[in-house]
Design a protein around this motif. Structure first.
Motif, PDB file in Angstrom:
ATOM      1  N   ARG A   1      57.997  41.168  66.709  1.00 46.52           N
ATOM      2  CA  ARG A   1      59.127  41.385  67.615  1.00 46.52           C
ATOM      3  C   ARG A   1      58.924  40.660  68.943  1.00 46.52           C
ATOM      4  NH1 ARG A   1      61.617  47.166  69.793  1.00 46.52           N
ATOM      5  NH2 ARG A   1      63.610  46.285  70.511  1.00 46.52           N
ATOM      6  N   CYS A   2      57.725  40.716  69.492  1.00 49.66           N
ATOM      7  CA  CYS A   2      57.472  40.102  70.796  1.00 49.66           C
ATOM      8  C   CYS A   2      57.636  38.583  70.746  1.00 49.66           C
ATOM      9  CB  CYS A   2      56.068  40.454  71.284  1.00 49.66           C
ATOM     10  SG  CYS A   2      55.839  42.205  71.669  1.00 49.66           S
TER      11      CYS A   2
ATOM     12  N   VAL B   1      62.496  47.761  83.272  1.00 49.78           N
ATOM     13  CA  VAL B   1      61.390  46.978  82.729  1.00 49.78           C
ATOM     14  C   VAL B   1      61.871  46.191  81.518  1.00 49.78           C
ATOM     15  CG1 VAL B   1      60.584  48.898  81.284  1.00 49.78           C
ATOM     16  CG2 VAL B   1      58.992  47.071  81.919  1.00 49.78           C
ATOM     17  N   ALA B   2      61.366  44.963  81.385  1.00 53.34           N
ATOM     18  CA  ALA B   2      61.716  44.106  80.246  1.00 53.34           C
ATOM     19  C   ALA B   2      60.521  44.029  79.311  1.00 53.34           C
ATOM     20  CB  ALA B   2      62.118  42.717  80.736  1.00 53.34           C
ATOM     21  N   CYS B   3      60.359  45.058  78.498  1.00 55.85           N
ATOM     22  CA  CYS B   3      59.250  45.112  77.527  1.00 55.85           C
ATOM     23  C   CYS B   3      59.687  45.973  76.350  1.00 55.85           C
ATOM     24  CB  CYS B   3      57.997  45.692  78.185  1.00 55.85           C
ATOM     25  SG  CYS B   3      56.592  45.865  77.060  1.00 55.85           S
ATOM     26  N   HIS B   4      59.514  45.441  75.139  1.00 53.08           N
ATOM     27  CA  HIS B   4      59.918  46.185  73.938  1.00 53.08           C
ATOM     28  C   HIS B   4      59.122  47.474  73.779  1.00 53.08           C
ATOM     29  CE1 HIS B   4      62.427  42.898  72.671  1.00 53.08           C
ATOM     30  NE2 HIS B   4      61.417  42.070  72.518  1.00 53.08           N
ATOM     31  N   TYR B   5      57.890  47.486  74.244  1.00 51.27           N
ATOM     32  CA  TYR B   5      56.982  48.598  73.945  1.00 51.27           C
ATOM     33  C   TYR B   5      56.478  49.290  75.210  1.00 51.27           C
ATOM     34  CZ  TYR B   5      57.047  46.393  69.365  1.00 51.27           C
ATOM     35  OH  TYR B   5      57.459  45.858  68.167  1.00 51.27           O
TER      36      TYR B   5
ATOM     37  N   SER C   1      59.449  24.209  81.279  1.00 56.07           N
ATOM     38  CA  SER C   1      60.287  23.289  80.504  1.00 56.07           C
ATOM     39  C   SER C   1      60.228  23.584  79.015  1.00 56.07           C
ATOM     40  CB  SER C   1      59.855  21.836  80.763  1.00 56.07           C
ATOM     41  OG  SER C   1      58.535  21.616  80.309  1.00 56.07           O
ATOM     42  N   ALA C   2      59.256  24.390  78.600  1.00 60.08           N
ATOM     43  CA  ALA C   2      59.136  24.764  77.188  1.00 60.08           C
ATOM     44  C   ALA C   2      58.660  26.205  77.096  1.00 60.08           C
ATOM     45  CB  ALA C   2      58.178  23.822  76.457  1.00 60.08           C
ATOM     46  N   PRO C   3      59.474  27.162  77.567  1.00 55.27           N
ATOM     47  CA  PRO C   3      59.049  28.563  77.551  1.00 55.27           C
ATOM     48  C   PRO C   3      58.913  29.079  76.120  1.00 55.27           C
ATOM     49  CG  PRO C   3      61.374  28.389  78.137  1.00 55.27           C
ATOM     50  CD  PRO C   3      60.840  26.992  78.108  1.00 55.27           C
ATOM     51  N   PRO C   4      58.002  30.017  75.897  1.00 57.43           N
ATOM     52  CA  PRO C   4      57.815  30.561  74.545  1.00 57.43           C
ATOM     53  C   PRO C   4      59.069  31.297  74.067  1.00 57.43           C
ATOM     54  CG  PRO C   4      56.016  31.183  76.014  1.00 57.43           C
ATOM     55  CD  PRO C   4      57.096  30.617  76.877  1.00 57.43           C
ATOM     56  N   PRO C   5      59.307  31.326  72.780  1.00 59.31           N
ATOM     57  CA  PRO C   5      60.410  32.149  72.259  1.00 59.31           C
ATOM     58  C   PRO C   5      60.078  33.623  72.394  1.00 59.31           C
ATOM     59  CG  PRO C   5      59.089  31.276  70.458  1.00 59.31           C
ATOM     60  CD  PRO C   5      58.555  30.645  71.724  1.00 59.31           C
ATOM     61  N   GLY C   6      61.096  34.440  72.256  1.00 61.15           N
ATOM     62  CA  GLY C   6      60.872  35.869  72.369  1.00 61.15           C
ATOM     63  C   GLY C   6      60.514  36.268  73.786  1.00 61.15           C
ATOM     64  N   CYS C   7      59.615  37.240  73.923  1.00 66.72           N
ATOM     65  CA  CYS C   7      59.140  37.640  75.242  1.00 66.72           C
ATOM     66  C   CYS C   7      58.285  36.512  75.806  1.00 66.72           C
ATOM     67  CB  CYS C   7      58.316  38.927  75.139  1.00 66.72           C
ATOM     68  SG  CYS C   7      57.549  39.404  76.708  1.00 66.72           S
ATOM     69  N   ARG C   8      58.615  36.067  77.003  1.00 69.67           N
ATOM     70  CA  ARG C   8      57.912  34.908  77.553  1.00 69.67           C
ATOM     71  C   ARG C   8      56.481  35.226  77.968  1.00 69.67           C
ATOM     72  NH1 ARG C   8      62.726  31.558  80.659  1.00 69.67           N
ATOM     73  NH2 ARG C   8      63.816  31.072  78.728  1.00 69.67           N
ATOM     74  N   PHE C   9      56.161  36.494  78.030  1.00 67.56           N
ATOM     75  CA  PHE C   9      54.788  36.872  78.379  1.00 67.56           C
ATOM     76  C   PHE C   9      53.925  37.115  77.140  1.00 67.56           C
ATOM     77  CE2 PHE C   9      51.691  40.160  79.949  1.00 67.56           C
ATOM     78  CZ  PHE C   9      50.974  39.308  80.783  1.00 67.56           C
ATOM     79  N   HIS C  10      54.505  37.052  75.968  1.00 67.13           N
ATOM     80  CA  HIS C  10      53.759  37.503  74.782  1.00 67.13           C
ATOM     81  C   HIS C  10      52.544  36.634  74.478  1.00 67.13           C
ATOM     82  CE1 HIS C  10      55.752  34.366  72.248  1.00 67.13           C
ATOM     83  NE2 HIS C  10      54.725  34.571  71.444  1.00 67.13           N
TER      84      HIS C  10
ATOM     85  N   GLU D   1      62.004  38.128  69.784  1.00 69.95           N
ATOM     86  CA  GLU D   1      63.135  38.747  70.485  1.00 69.95           C
ATOM     87  C   GLU D   1      62.824  38.901  71.973  1.00 69.95           C
ATOM     88  OE1 GLU D   1      65.477  43.046  70.547  1.00 69.95           O
ATOM     89  OE2 GLU D   1      64.267  42.475  68.795  1.00 69.95           O
ATOM     90  N   ARG D   2      63.659  38.290  72.808  1.00 71.77           N
ATOM     91  CA  ARG D   2      63.441  38.399  74.253  1.00 71.77           C
ATOM     92  C   ARG D   2      63.941  39.760  74.742  1.00 71.77           C
ATOM     93  NH1 ARG D   2      65.524  34.324  79.146  1.00 71.77           N
ATOM     94  NH2 ARG D   2      64.287  35.324  80.801  1.00 71.77           N
ATOM     95  N   PRO D   3      63.082  40.550  75.386  1.00 74.34           N
ATOM     96  CA  PRO D   3      63.506  41.881  75.832  1.00 74.34           C
ATOM     97  C   PRO D   3      64.436  41.802  77.036  1.00 74.34           C
ATOM     98  CG  PRO D   3      61.271  41.427  76.556  1.00 74.34           C
ATOM     99  CD  PRO D   3      61.672  40.271  75.690  1.00 74.34           C
ATOM    100  N   GLU D   4      65.390  42.717  77.098  1.00 75.17           N
ATOM    101  CA  GLU D   4      66.280  42.813  78.241  1.00 75.17           C
ATOM    102  C   GLU D   4      65.669  43.734  79.292  1.00 75.17           C
ATOM    103  OE1 GLU D   4      70.139  44.032  77.065  1.00 75.17           O
ATOM    104  OE2 GLU D   4      70.463  42.352  75.692  1.00 75.17           O
ATOM    105  N   LEU D   5      66.110  43.541  80.532  1.00 73.95           N
ATOM    106  CA  LEU D   5      65.656  44.398  81.622  1.00 73.95           C
ATOM    107  C   LEU D   5      66.471  45.682  81.578  1.00 73.95           C
ATOM    108  CD1 LEU D   5      63.670  44.298  84.084  1.00 73.95           C
ATOM    109  CD2 LEU D   5      65.623  43.579  85.461  1.00 73.95           C
ATOM    110  N   VAL D   6      65.876  46.749  81.065  1.00 70.62           N
ATOM    111  CA  VAL D   6      66.597  48.007  80.870  1.00 70.62           C
ATOM    112  C   VAL D   6      65.924  49.118  81.670  1.00 70.62           C
ATOM    113  CG1 VAL D   6      67.424  47.349  78.582  1.00 70.62           C
ATOM    114  CG2 VAL D   6      65.243  48.551  78.802  1.00 70.62           C
ATOM    115  N   GLU D   7      66.686  50.183  81.905  1.00 65.58           N
ATOM    116  CA  GLU D   7      66.185  51.294  82.716  1.00 65.58           C
ATOM    117  C   GLU D   7      65.267  52.176  81.882  1.00 65.58           C
ATOM    118  OE1 GLU D   7      68.195  53.334  86.389  1.00 65.58           O
ATOM    119  OE2 GLU D   7      68.954  54.254  84.559  1.00 65.58           O
ATOM    120  N   PHE D   8      64.017  52.259  82.301  1.00 63.90           N
ATOM    121  CA  PHE D   8      63.023  53.111  81.634  1.00 63.90           C
ATOM    122  C   PHE D   8      63.085  54.535  82.184  1.00 63.90           C
ATOM    123  CE2 PHE D   8      58.801  54.975  81.374  1.00 63.90           C
ATOM    124  CZ  PHE D   8      58.426  54.724  80.061  1.00 63.90           C
ATOM    125  N   ALA D   9      63.285  54.621  83.500  1.00 67.17           N
ATOM    126  CA  ALA D   9      63.437  55.881  84.224  1.00 67.17           C
ATOM    127  C   ALA D   9      64.395  55.603  85.375  1.00 67.17           C
ATOM    128  CB  ALA D   9      62.080  56.385  84.724  1.00 67.17           C
ATOM    129  N   PRO D  10      64.950  56.639  86.004  1.00 67.43           N
ATOM    130  CA  PRO D  10      65.885  56.396  87.101  1.00 67.43           C
ATOM    131  C   PRO D  10      65.301  55.455  88.161  1.00 67.43           C
ATOM    132  CG  PRO D  10      65.902  58.714  86.513  1.00 67.43           C
ATOM    133  CD  PRO D  10      64.811  58.079  85.706  1.00 67.43           C
TER     134      PRO D  10
END
Length: 346
Positions: free
Chosen positions: A302-303, A319-323, A283-292, A306-315
């Motif tokens: 940044r963490c 993964v949803a992680c800035h780093y 009900s009150a998730p953290p801003p940015g990356c919710r795991f930060h 900014e909430r990271p998007e789920l993007v393709e790291f390899a074929p």
């Protein structure tokens, strides 16, 4: 095109107050922007700790819970666009196996009544002889004898009740089965039997599975691909083999480090990641990356913003992680050094 397509699905439950509960003061963000796809004949495993939104996602896909936003498309049909009666007819193709067979099976109905209820609703039990033959086939498929038809749920063990639940899901000859924690309520000795049964049924009937679980060790043996959920969102998705060989998201690393290894030498030598802090409230998730707030590799600015998007790291590996790239390369070290002989809070 995939058999099942989920696009930006959200389920926000209102928090109400007042004498008549007519005032909304907030929301529980149970599912908050999940996108995934399942190929025909595939088993997709969805894992995460309790409260991350896995079961709500499965129910929202079937519209057992109405989504707040987003779409679920099955074989080209948008379920959200269907009215009540077309949705009821279409649900024949989508069935669910629930977590607790004792509570999901009506104790007042015999096994015969439980299995034929859905068949009657879809006009599949009009011929008595054909129906009797179909019931015997279903019970045989799940490893139960025809003498089970006259019995009631309380007369069976937990594993047998789950087999009845599986037979009920198969009764309508579905394309997709969503299995919500299908073995978590069973003894460890029975879990492998049910998992093997699901695997055999998939090969025999050409089924497509979404298997929801909190135990990565369970889904590893049945899943082709795995999605890892945390606080309403998918943070990593790849093949089962790749996830165990090279996890990229810090949360996935923590989950895998908490799985016991039967070899004492390996168990003592491997690194275990100890997560700090408690799981935030949905009900009150953290801003940015919710795991930060619990991440040992977090980079504050940044963490936290900014909430990271789920993007393709390899074929085939998202993964949803800035780093993720820097963590995989060892360029960013954890703030809390992984410890030996500790139990992860994951």
């Amino acid at each position: 095109m995939s058999l099942v397509e989920v696009d930006d699905l959200k389920v926000h439950f209102p928090i109400r107050q007042g004498v008549f509960f007519d005032r909304t003061i907030g929301h529980v963000y149970a599912v908050d922007g999940v996108s995934l796809s399942i190929e025909r004949g595939e088993t997709y495993g969805l894992v995460g700790e309790s409260g991350c939104g896995k079961s709500t996602l499965g129910r929202a896909m079937l519209r057992l819970v109405e989504p707040t936003a987003g779409t679920t498309t099955v074989d080209g049909t948008d379920l959200g666009s269907l009215a009540a009666e077309p949705l009821r007819r279409f649900r024949r193709r989508l069935q669910m196996i629930f977590q607790d067979p004792l509570s999901s099976l009506d104790p007042r109905q015999s096994v015969e009544a439980l299995l034929t209820e859905g068949m009657r609703a879809h006009d599949l039990a009009t011929d008595k002889a054909a129906t009797a033959r179909r019931l015997r086939e279903l019970l045989d498929a799940v490893g139960l004898g025809a003498n089970a038809l006259r019995k009631y749920p309380h007369e069976f063990s937990g594993g047998q009740r789950q087999r009845i639940g599986i037979a009920r899901a198969l009764a309508l000859d579905p394309d997709v089965i969503i299995a919500d924690e299908p073995v978590s309520a069973l003894d460890v000795s029975v879990q492998a039997q049910v998992i093997n049964l699901l695997d055999d049924l998939q090969r025999e009937f050409g089924l497509t599975y979404l298997v929801i679980a909190h135990d990565l060790a369970v889904v590893r043996h049945i899943s082709d691909r795995i999605g890892v959920m945390y606080l309403g969102g998918v943070v990593e998705e790849t093949t089962s083999e790749q996830l165990y060989r090279e996890p990229l998201h810090p949360y996935t690393k923590a989950l895998l480090s908490a799985i016991p290894v039967p070899d004492p030498v390996t168990e003592d030598s491997r690194e275990q990641i100890l997560l700090t802090g408690d799981l935030p409230s949905p009900s009150a998730p953290p801003p940015g990356c919710r795991f930060h707030t619990r991440c040992p590799w977090r980079q504050e600015t940044r963490c936290a913003e900014e909430r990271p998007e789920l993007v393709e790291f390899a074929p085939g590996h998202r993964v949803a992680c800035h780093y993720a790239k820097e963590i995989a390369a060892g360029e960013i070290v954890p703030h809390v050094v992984p410890v030996q002989d500790s139990v992860s809070s994951a």
